[in-house]
Design an enzyme around this catalytic site. Sequence first.
Site, PDB file in Angstrom:
ATOM      1  N   SER A   1       0.529  -0.885   0.281  1.00  0.00           N
ATOM      2  CA  SER A   1      -0.155   0.099   0.093  1.00  0.00           C
ATOM      3  C   SER A   1       1.017   1.237   0.190  1.00  0.00           C
ATOM      4  O   SER A   1       2.173   1.103   0.180  1.00  0.00           O
ATOM      5  CB  SER A   1      -0.977   0.214   1.352  1.00  0.00           C
ATOM      6  OG  SER A   1      -0.039   0.132   2.158  1.00  0.00           O
TER       7      SER A   1
ATOM      8  N   ARG B   1       3.568  -7.328   6.079  1.00  0.00           N
ATOM      9  CA  ARG B   1       3.269  -7.787   8.064  1.00  0.00           C
ATOM     10  C   ARG B   1       1.933  -9.122   7.416  1.00  0.00           C
ATOM     11  O   ARG B   1       2.256 -10.366   7.978  1.00  0.00           O
ATOM     12  CB  ARG B   1       3.043  -7.687   9.092  1.00  0.00           C
ATOM     13  CG  ARG B   1       4.529  -6.569   9.500  1.00  0.00           C
ATOM     14  CD  ARG B   1       3.984  -6.233  11.025  1.00  0.00           C
ATOM     15  NE  ARG B   1       2.976  -4.937  10.452  1.00  0.00           N
ATOM     16  CZ  ARG B   1       2.329  -4.453  11.669  1.00  0.00           C
ATOM     17  NH1 ARG B   1       3.021  -4.723  12.640  1.00  0.00           N
ATOM     18  NH2 ARG B   1       2.088  -3.057  10.637  1.00  0.00           N
TER      19      ARG B   1
ATOM     20  N   ASN C   1      11.381  -0.352   1.848  1.00  0.00           N
ATOM     21  CA  ASN C   1      10.317   1.206   2.503  1.00  0.00           C
ATOM     22  C   ASN C   1       9.634   0.785   3.672  1.00  0.00           C
ATOM     23  O   ASN C   1       9.383   1.780   4.100  1.00  0.00           O
ATOM     24  CB  ASN C   1       9.145   0.836   1.068  1.00  0.00           C
ATOM     25  CG  ASN C   1       8.116   1.635   1.548  1.00  0.00           C
ATOM     26  OD1 ASN C   1       8.282   3.274   1.475  1.00  0.00           O
ATOM     27  ND2 ASN C   1       7.071   1.165   1.266  1.00  0.00           N
TER      28      ASN C   1
ATOM     29  N   TYR D   1      10.027   8.425  16.385  1.00  0.00           N
ATOM     30  CA  TYR D   1       9.904   8.399  14.845  1.00  0.00           C
ATOM     31  C   TYR D   1      11.465   8.897  14.662  1.00  0.00           C
ATOM     32  O   TYR D   1      12.198   8.517  13.522  1.00  0.00           O
ATOM     33  CB  TYR D   1       8.720   8.936  14.098  1.00  0.00           C
ATOM     34  CG  TYR D   1       8.686   8.794  12.871  1.00  0.00           C
ATOM     35  CD1 TYR D   1       8.758   7.894  11.887  1.00  0.00           C
ATOM     36  CD2 TYR D   1       9.392   9.915  12.018  1.00  0.00           C
ATOM     37  CE1 TYR D   1       8.105   7.146  11.031  1.00  0.00           C
ATOM     38  CE2 TYR D   1       8.705   9.781  10.575  1.00  0.00           C
ATOM     39  CZ  TYR D   1       8.464   8.136   9.866  1.00  0.00           C
ATOM     40  OH  TYR D   1       8.396   8.436   8.913  1.00  0.00           O
TER      41      TYR D   1
ATOM     42  N   LYS E   1      14.851   7.499  12.108  1.00  0.00           N
ATOM     43  CA  LYS E   1      14.452   7.861  10.903  1.00  0.00           C
ATOM     44  C   LYS E   1      16.260   8.524  10.550  1.00  0.00           C
ATOM     45  O   LYS E   1      17.168   8.232   9.920  1.00  0.00           O
ATOM     46  CB  LYS E   1      13.769   8.594  10.540  1.00  0.00           C
ATOM     47  CG  LYS E   1      12.499   8.093  10.319  1.00  0.00           C
ATOM     48  CD  LYS E   1      12.959   7.021   9.296  1.00  0.00           C
ATOM     49  CE  LYS E   1      11.292   6.246   8.719  1.00  0.00           C
ATOM     50  NZ  LYS E   1      11.426   5.346   7.246  1.00  0.00           N
TER      51      LYS E   1
END
Length: 241
Positions: free
Chosen positions: A15, A37, A74, A138, A142
């Site tokens: 997606s 997953r 990704n 987060y 990153k």
Amino acid sequence: MTLAGRRALVTGGGSGAGAVIARRLADAGAKVTVCGRRSIDPAPGIRAQVCDITDERAVQALFATGPFDIVVANAGASDSAPLTRTTLDQFRAMIDVNLTGSFLTIREALRTMGGDWGRVIAIASTASLKGYAYVAPYAAAKHGVLGLVRSAALEVARKGITVNAVCPGFLDTDMTRRSIDTIVATTGRTPEQARASLAATNPMGRLVPPADVAEAVLWLCAPGSSMVTGQAISISGGETS
């Protein structure tokens, strides 16, 4: 440009930006595998597998179905809360999926790539390049992805393999729409106001189209990019480093 004869893997490819990247690679002629997953219903011509990228054995089993010439790391997730209200479990969850998952993916990619050509591309974030309020775990993860990319690039630079990061701002995807829902629920803003506040973090004042991310991935696989490695390509109107 053609990628005929190349095999590509896109994690989190069921997606959002991952699905758009997978479709674009396939359109260019690559044989594409996507993983997630949960079970994925892939686009025609794209192979799908179930893989939890935080599970070392699962990632190794995924790469045993290769080798892959192009690997796009990704898969990721986001969560938001003030740092003072962030639990250790929430912090670990962000590190596991965004940083550990990227580490396992990139490590197995480099272990299994053969020949003298390979492309490893991490889909990071502008949160790799700067801080954002309420997403400290987060952003920390990153930032770690970008350090991983830059270090890995130096290790394989003489092998014909490049390792780069594409760093989009807020994307026009379901993940961002979930962030909008959270803002609405916690602040009382309207969905339009919440969307506008996220779009405003991008200098161009709009959410990033996933197709722009896919085109950056294609460029990094194209002739003329063989000397580009260890780079963070920002897609938000910001700077490239």
